[in-house]
Design a protein around this motif. Structure first.
Motif, PDB file in Angstrom:
ATOM      1  N   ILE A   1       0.851  -1.193   0.000  1.00 52.19           N
ATOM      2  CA  ILE A   1       0.000   0.000   0.000  1.00 52.19           C
ATOM      3  C   ILE A   1       0.888   1.246   0.000  1.00 52.19           C
ATOM      4  N   ARG A   2       1.958   1.190   0.782  1.00 51.99           N
ATOM      5  CA  ARG A   2       2.927   2.291   0.781  1.00 51.99           C
ATOM      6  C   ARG A   2       3.536   2.434  -0.613  1.00 51.99           C
ATOM      7  N   THR A   3       3.847   1.284  -1.234  1.00 49.01           N
ATOM      8  CA  THR A   3       4.379   1.325  -2.590  1.00 49.01           C
ATOM      9  C   THR A   3       3.399   2.012  -3.533  1.00 49.01           C
ATOM     10  N   ALA A   4       2.117   1.647  -3.409  1.00 52.68           N
ATOM     11  CA  ALA A   4       1.108   2.232  -4.291  1.00 52.68           C
ATOM     12  C   ALA A   4       1.061   3.748  -4.120  1.00 52.68           C
ATOM     13  N   HIS A   5       1.134   4.212  -2.866  1.00 51.86           N
ATOM     14  CA  HIS A   5       1.158   5.662  -2.633  1.00 51.86           C
ATOM     15  C   HIS A   5       2.426   6.273  -3.222  1.00 51.86           C
ATOM     16  N   ALA A   6       3.534   5.571  -3.074  1.00 49.18           N
ATOM     17  CA  ALA A   6       4.808   6.097  -3.570  1.00 49.18           C
ATOM     18  C   ALA A   6       4.808   6.218  -5.086  1.00 49.18           C
ATOM     19  N   LYS A   7       3.940   5.447  -5.752  1.00 44.55           N
ATOM     20  CA  LYS A   7       3.838   5.535  -7.206  1.00 44.55           C
ATOM     21  C   LYS A   7       2.966   6.693  -7.638  1.00 44.55           C
ATOM     22  N   GLY A   8       2.342   7.367  -6.678  1.00 47.10           N
ATOM     23  CA  GLY A   8       1.444   8.460  -7.018  1.00 47.10           C
ATOM     24  C   GLY A   8       0.049   7.973  -7.380  1.00 47.10           C
ATOM     25  N   THR A   9      -0.343   6.810  -6.879  1.00 40.74           N
ATOM     26  CA  THR A   9      -1.672   6.273  -7.168  1.00 40.74           C
ATOM     27  C   THR A   9      -2.737   7.091  -6.429  1.00 40.74           C
ATOM     28  N   PRO A  10      -3.828   7.462  -7.108  1.00 37.64           N
ATOM     29  CA  PRO A  10      -4.888   8.203  -6.427  1.00 37.64           C
ATOM     30  C   PRO A  10      -5.414   7.415  -5.228  1.00 37.64           C
ATOM     31  N   PRO A  11      -5.701   8.095  -4.117  1.00 45.25           N
ATOM     32  CA  PRO A  11      -6.097   7.393  -2.881  1.00 45.25           C
ATOM     33  C   PRO A  11      -7.280   6.455  -3.071  1.00 45.25           C
ATOM     34  N   ILE A  12      -8.275   6.880  -3.854  1.00 41.75           N
ATOM     35  CA  ILE A  12      -9.440   6.019  -4.070  1.00 41.75           C
ATOM     36  C   ILE A  12      -9.008   4.698  -4.709  1.00 41.75           C
ATOM     37  N   ARG A  13      -8.110   4.813  -5.694  1.00 42.72           N
ATOM     38  CA  ARG A  13      -7.652   3.623  -6.385  1.00 42.72           C
ATOM     39  C   ARG A  13      -6.818   2.741  -5.453  1.00 42.72           C
ATOM     40  N   VAL A  14      -6.046   3.367  -4.580  1.00 37.74           N
ATOM     41  CA  VAL A  14      -5.260   2.583  -3.613  1.00 37.74           C
ATOM     42  C   VAL A  14      -6.209   1.732  -2.777  1.00 37.74           C
ATOM     43  N   ILE A  15      -7.319   2.350  -2.355  1.00 34.07           N
ATOM     44  CA  ILE A  15      -8.249   1.631  -1.480  1.00 34.07           C
ATOM     45  C   ILE A  15      -9.002   0.538  -2.253  1.00 34.07           C
ATOM     46  N   LEU A  16      -9.549   0.909  -3.415  1.00 35.29           N
ATOM     47  CA  LEU A  16     -10.413  -0.045  -4.109  1.00 35.29           C
ATOM     48  C   LEU A  16      -9.630  -1.077  -4.914  1.00 35.29           C
ATOM     49  N   HIS A  17      -8.515  -0.660  -5.502  1.00 38.39           N
ATOM     50  CA  HIS A  17      -7.795  -1.579  -6.379  1.00 38.39           C
ATOM     51  C   HIS A  17      -6.737  -2.365  -5.604  1.00 38.39           C
ATOM     52  N   HIS A  18      -5.928  -1.670  -4.816  1.00 36.14           N
ATOM     53  CA  HIS A  18      -4.823  -2.345  -4.142  1.00 36.14           C
ATOM     54  C   HIS A  18      -5.239  -3.002  -2.831  1.00 36.14           C
ATOM     55  N   ALA A  19      -5.993  -2.250  -2.020  1.00 28.05           N
ATOM     56  CA  ALA A  19      -6.317  -2.785  -0.699  1.00 28.05           C
ATOM     57  C   ALA A  19      -7.472  -3.780  -0.768  1.00 28.05           C
ATOM     58  N   LEU A  20      -8.581  -3.363  -1.420  1.00 29.17           N
ATOM     59  CA  LEU A  20      -9.767  -4.216  -1.405  1.00 29.17           C
ATOM     60  C   LEU A  20      -9.505  -5.573  -2.065  1.00 29.17           C
ATOM     61  N   ARG A  21      -8.739  -5.561  -3.141  1.00 27.40           N
ATOM     62  CA  ARG A  21      -8.438  -6.830  -3.818  1.00 27.40           C
ATOM     63  C   ARG A  21      -7.828  -7.841  -2.851  1.00 27.40           C
ATOM     64  N   ASN A  22      -6.969  -7.349  -1.967  1.00 22.83           N
ATOM     65  CA  ASN A  22      -6.361  -8.250  -0.996  1.00 22.83           C
ATOM     66  C   ASN A  22      -7.284  -8.547   0.175  1.00 22.83           C
ATOM     67  N   ALA A  23      -8.066  -7.514   0.568  1.00 22.65           N
ATOM     68  CA  ALA A  23      -8.957  -7.701   1.713  1.00 22.65           C
ATOM     69  C   ALA A  23     -10.093  -8.653   1.368  1.00 22.65           C
ATOM     70  N   LEU A  24     -10.424  -8.778   0.075  1.00 21.11           N
ATOM     71  CA  LEU A  24     -11.517  -9.648  -0.360  1.00 21.11           C
ATOM     72  C   LEU A  24     -11.298 -11.099   0.027  1.00 21.11           C
ATOM     73  N   ILE A  25     -10.040 -11.505   0.110  1.00 21.88           N
ATOM     74  CA  ILE A  25      -9.753 -12.922   0.338  1.00 21.88           C
ATOM     75  C   ILE A  25     -10.440 -13.421   1.612  1.00 21.88           C
ATOM     76  N   PRO A  26     -10.200 -12.790   2.782  1.00 20.65           N
ATOM     77  CA  PRO A  26     -10.958 -13.251   3.963  1.00 20.65           C
ATOM     78  C   PRO A  26     -12.455 -12.943   3.895  1.00 20.65           C
ATOM     79  N   ILE A  27     -12.832 -11.868   3.189  1.00 13.57           N
ATOM     80  CA  ILE A  27     -14.263 -11.533   3.095  1.00 13.57           C
ATOM     81  C   ILE A  27     -15.017 -12.660   2.392  1.00 13.57           C
TER      82      ILE A  27
END
Lengths: 349, 311, 329
Positions: B212-238
């Motif tokens: 997630i830090r990497t995604a921010h360091a790439k200049g990824t928009p915060p919304i995309r960090v949450i929905l694309h980078h974080a949620l994709r991984n969080a979905l596994i236990p969900i």
């Protein structure tokens, strides 16, 4: 703007580069302070780096070196209060203070003009996204590339960082690559848009020594060919000698010694620098290892920093009544070097 | 292909064991099927003939194999009351419960996941506190009570929605949606609460990850960090929770169908038990269990799709 | 010569493939070496060289598929689990990550008392307390550290506790698996110095596993170099560092970061793919990366050959003596 740039040069107590005194540096950090609540983890920090040069920031865990890099990147959370300035010269010549940018402008710089490589290649890549998508995302964050152009650029970068069979790697997931390979991918990702400044935070610490050497070599080559400035954060003075032009040694949130890397390594002025040097495995000319002289103790907690010189409780040269009372400042010691020690002259002689 | 086939084959023994349990439960229950069919004034002779006819005098293992053999061909026997084939009753009832389950799950996802994300991103804010409160009460309220509350508020007080009844979707879609709204909401609330808490927990963990830090360091928009980078991984236990909660959901459906008078599987089973109509109970039970097993299978396949590391 | 404390003979360990249809991973192939009483043997190699697997076989974390591990003549490899448990204090391990190797809910004192009791179950309370204090001082901590919990300690201090726990049972031999790799250089130097001091004062026998020859140089009397599960060179540390015989050892040496020495570009193994067991085919596993590779290397597996006293190397460049095949080192 001109006055700002002039200040950037004049305010440097210690010119850290021994190159020709040109205009402002690419990045000039002045009087940087970082605090979490009442705890000051970094204070009065000052360093600068020019295009095409490598500055190593050296220190143990807890010295504040990683947090400094996050502050410069604009990646510190809102719980941190940051003071001072970090003046960065953009591609178009505009000088901006990285610490005062709006979140949007800060994000526009990240990944484009300033990039970062992290310590753990195993965890720094998103495990559920393909390598190619993660590379291409950098371009998407900063423009509207066509599919073909983005893919071509990703392939080119994978090739540049020496990844064999790059076409198939584009479709690979991070777990399918070795640690060294993942760090190469991280570097490729950081350099997608040829940033002016690359910050590498302990990029080789988690790797085997053989892979570490490869990555150092790769970074050095890329830096030379792209002419970018490199800030290399490490705890190992051994690495400094292999990659850095300049070095700033940090201890407990301050710079205690700075100057051209070769000179500092050859004749360290600060007892802490000597301690770090004594901790690094070294051999003499005949190949016999020099005995290790470790520094006793550990880095003090920033919550209860020692009075006076922060290093005095671990320092073999500390003088009671002086070092535990007066806090030293970074003072010039000639030929682009500086040291923050009350007794450096006595120690040297 | 084996990736898909293996788990499919693995469910066969599960279904077999469950069918055995379903059979034993209903055949060992107190009460006499022949008696309940003929009524209390039947003579002993009539009863004996009926028992013989229904095969109730055979040993249990024989009866099970006999029953299983027919079940595999789709013949689940006939209702003891109406004489209607169980398969036909099921064909009428399954769509009702399926619709309830799909709407309920959809609503739960629509409510739970976004709220969970919001609570994680705005951790310790009033949103976090409010959603947590919602989650706790959502999990604590029993289905029947929540159903009655909703009827009182939306049907009796506001008079927006009908309190009970059922019209098939293809007969009158608008009326169907009107009728299904409250039951769906009833079973969705507790499910949404569970999903919300899981989403919040796994998002919090994922948001701290290095990538997630990497995604921010790439200049990824915060919304995309949450929905694309974080949620994709969080979905596994969900997704895991989603699968595990299916049993609870169908259990809730039984109660909800009773409260709202929906002619679904749950009602079918409850009515069957009251009337000692064992073939009906067996049919409903087996269908529900197969539904749960199949959902778990789908979860498993989904899990493999979302998480490239276990492919 | 007296019998070595630990004899490893043609040790083999293969792991089942990680995914269906994959090929099994040959982690360790026919590795033989001795650990002599009172010496420190450095076991060196990159990730995937099998060095940690060997260490784990020695403490029964893995069961080898073949070969022998003789401790005082008794074969640990075939010892039943129960019998091994009785002998487990004989071989002790120091782990890489001190944080995860310590129970977070157990105070330092309790963790060490447990180990001390394991060694002398019938010792009285005061004896244990006295030994605990001596142990803490021995590893450079103070008696007051006994009441601390792992999260209250720094990484270096935790590793000191890890060492204390291992030596508390007075083992016949210690295995340090990347014991300093996760530490800052400054702390690493402290721990290396501590291990050196302990080795001197207690006469410890130790297998020191590391990927960093620069660190191994400070502790090892002899060095064994592994590549993809095979022993490629073994000899006295002085010889290995002064005249490394195997090209891989040479590359490992060149990779050591040294403040006074710039990176030697020519000596770096600049192949991003790294070690690949499949690339080797039937020949020398190092051939695909070797700067001196010859046709011969790709065909035949080289044997360990004597290059100097007590110093052998498996490389075609060092001549082949088939009759020495399997000879123990």
């Amino acid at each position: 703007m001109n006055s700002m740039m002039a200040m950037a040069t004049d305010n440097r107590a210690v010119p850290l580069t021994d190159g020709p005194a040109t205009s402002s540096p690419l990045l000039g950090v002045e009087d940087l302070g970082i605090a979490f609540g009442a705890t000051k983890v970094v204070e009065g920090l000052r360093f600068s780096v020019d295009p095409g040069r490598t500055l190593a920031i050296v220190g143990e865990s807890g010295s504040g070196k990683s947090i400094t890099s996050l502050a410069v990147m604009g990646l510190l959370g809102s719980s941190a209060s940051v003071s001072g300035r970090a003046l960065f010269r953009r591609r178009d010549g505009e000088v901006v203070d990285l610490l005062r940018l709006s979140p949007g402008r800060s994000r526009a710089l990240r990944g484009d003009e300033i990039a970062m490589v992290f310590q753990e290649p195993m965890t720094a890549l998103n495990p559920v996204l393909r390598i190619g998508d993660q590379l291409v995302e950098v371009l998407r964050n900063h423009g509207r590339p066509t599919r073909g152009a983005a893919r071509a650029r990703a392939l080119e970068m994978l090739r540049t960082v020496g990844i064999p069979d790059p076409e198939s790697r584009l479709h690979a997931y991070p777990h399918e690559l070795s640690g060294g390979m993942r760090q190469r991918v991280m570097i490729a990702m950081a350099l997608m848009l040829e940033p002016g400044l690359l910050i590498a935070d302990e990029p080789t610490t988690a790797l085997d020594v053989t892979i570490q050497a490869q990555i150092l070599l790769l970074l050095r080559r890329l830096q030379k060919s792209l002419g970018m400035a490199l800030v290399f954060i490490t705890h190992d003075l051994g690495i400094v000698g292999q990659i850095a032009d300049d070095v700033a040694v940090m201890y407990s949130g301050r710079v205690v010694e700075a100057g051209p890397a070769r000179a500092v390594l050859a004749t360290p002025n600060h007892p802490y620098t000597r301690g770090l040097l004594g901790s690094a495995p070294q051999v003499d000319a005949s190949g016999t290892p020099l005995p290790l002289k470790p520094i006793p103790g550990i880095v003090p907690s920033p919550v209860f920093p020692p009075a006076g010189c922060r290093f005095h409780p671990r320092c073999g040269e500390a003088k009671a009544g002086l070092c535990d009372r007066t806090e030293p400042v970074l003072e010039p010691t000639g030929s682009a070097r500086g040291v923050s020690c009350l007794r450096w002259k006595e120690i040297a002689s | 292909m084996r990736r898909v086939l293996d788990p499919v084959l693995q469910i066969v023994p599960t279904v077999l064991v469950v069918s055995l349990i379903a059979f034993l439960l209903t055949s060992l229950l107190p009460g006499d099927a022949a008696l309940s069919r003929l009524g209390l004034d039947a003579t002993q002779e009539q009863l004996d003939t009926m028992r013989e006819q229904m095969g109730l005098n055979d040993p249990v293992p024989v009866r099970y194999l006999y029953w299983l053999g027919r079940a595999v061909t789709g013949d689940l026997g006939n209702s003891l009351r109406s004489g209607e084939p169980v398969a036909e009753v099921l064909a009428r009832r399954i769509p009702v419960t399926l619709e309830l389950a799909v709407f309920g799950t959809g609503l739960a996802l629509l409510i739970g996941v976004p709220l969970g994300i919001l609570a994680a991103v705005r951790r310790d804010s009033w949103i976090d506190v409010a959603t947590n409160l919602f989650a706790l009460s959502g999990m604590a309220i029993p289905f029947f009570w929540l159903g009655l509350l909703l009827i009182m508020f939306f049907s009796l007080h506001l008079q927006w929605l009908p309190p009970s009844g059922y019209v098939p979707f293809f007969e009158n879609p608008v009326r169907n949606l009107h009728l299904m709204a409250l039951p769906s909401l009833t079973i969705a609330v507790a499910f949404a609460a569970t999903l919300m808490r899981q989403t919040r927990a796994s998002m919090l963990e994922v948001l701290n990850a290095d990538y997630i830090r990497t995604a921010h360091a790439k200049g990824t928009p915060p919304i995309r960090v949450i929905l694309h980078h974080a949620l994709r991984n969080a979905l596994i236990p969900i997704i895991t929770v989603l699968g595990l909660q299916m049993g609870t959901l169908l259990g809730g459906a039984i109660v909800t169908e009773t409260v709202f008078g929906l002619p679904g599987l749950g009602r079918m089973m409850v009515d069957g038990i009251y009337k000692r109509d064992f073939p009906i109970v067996q049919g409903a039970l087996i269908t529900i269990v197969v539904a749960i097993v199949v959902t778990n299978l789908l979860t498993d396949l989904c899990y493999r799709f979302v998480n490239p590391r276990i492919r | 010569m007296t019998r070595p404390l630990l004899e490893v003979r043609r040790l083999r360990k293969t792991f089942a493939p990680r995914r269906r249809g994959g090929s099994p991973v040959r982690a360790v192939t026919d590795v033989s070496f001795d650990l002599r009483e009172g010496e420190v043997l450095g076991l060196v190699g990159e990730s995937g060289s099998g060095k940690s697997t060997i260490g784990q076989c020695l403490v029964h974390l893995h069961r080898p598929d073949g070969g022998e591990i003789l401790l005082d003549g008794e074969n640990l490899a075939t010892l039943p689990r129960g019998a091994f448990r009785r002998r487990r204090t004989a071989v002790q391990m120091i782990f890489q990550d001190p944080s995860s190797a310590l129970n977070p809910r157990m105070s330092v004192g309790d963790a060490l008392r447990e180990a001390l009791r394991l060694h002398s179950p019938h010792a009285g309370r005061d004896v244990i307390e006295e030994r605990l204090e001596r142990l803490l001082r021995l590893i450079g901590l103070q008696p007051e550290h006994a009441s601390r919990y792992p999260h209250q300690l720094s990484g270096g201090q935790k590793q000191r506790i890890g060492i204390a726990r291992a030596i508390a049972v007075e083992p016949r031999c210690l295995i340090a698996d990347e014991a300093v790799s996760a530490l800052d250089v400054s702390i690493q130097a402290q721990i290396i110095t501590l291990l050196g001091d302990l080795q001197q004062s207690l006469g410890l026998t130790m297998l020191f596993i590391s990927h960093d020859l620069g660190v191994v140089r400070y502790v090892a009397d002899r060095v064994a170099v592994l590549y993809l599960g095979r022993l490629v060179e073994i000899g006295p540390a002085r010889d290995i560092f002064a005249a490394p015989a195997h090209p891989y050892t040479q590359a490992l040496l060149a990779a050591i970061p040294d403040p006074a020495r710039p990176l030697d570009e020519s000596a770096i193994l600049d192949d991003p793919a790294g070690p690949d067991p499949r690339a080797a085919g039937g020949g020398c596993a190092f051939a695909p990366r070797c700067p001196h590779v010859m046709d011969l290397c790709r065909k035949d597996q080289p044997f360990l050959t004597q290059v100097a006293a007590d110093h052998t190397c498996a490389c075609v460049l060092r001549k082949i003596h088939p009759d020495r095949q399997g000879e123990t080192v």
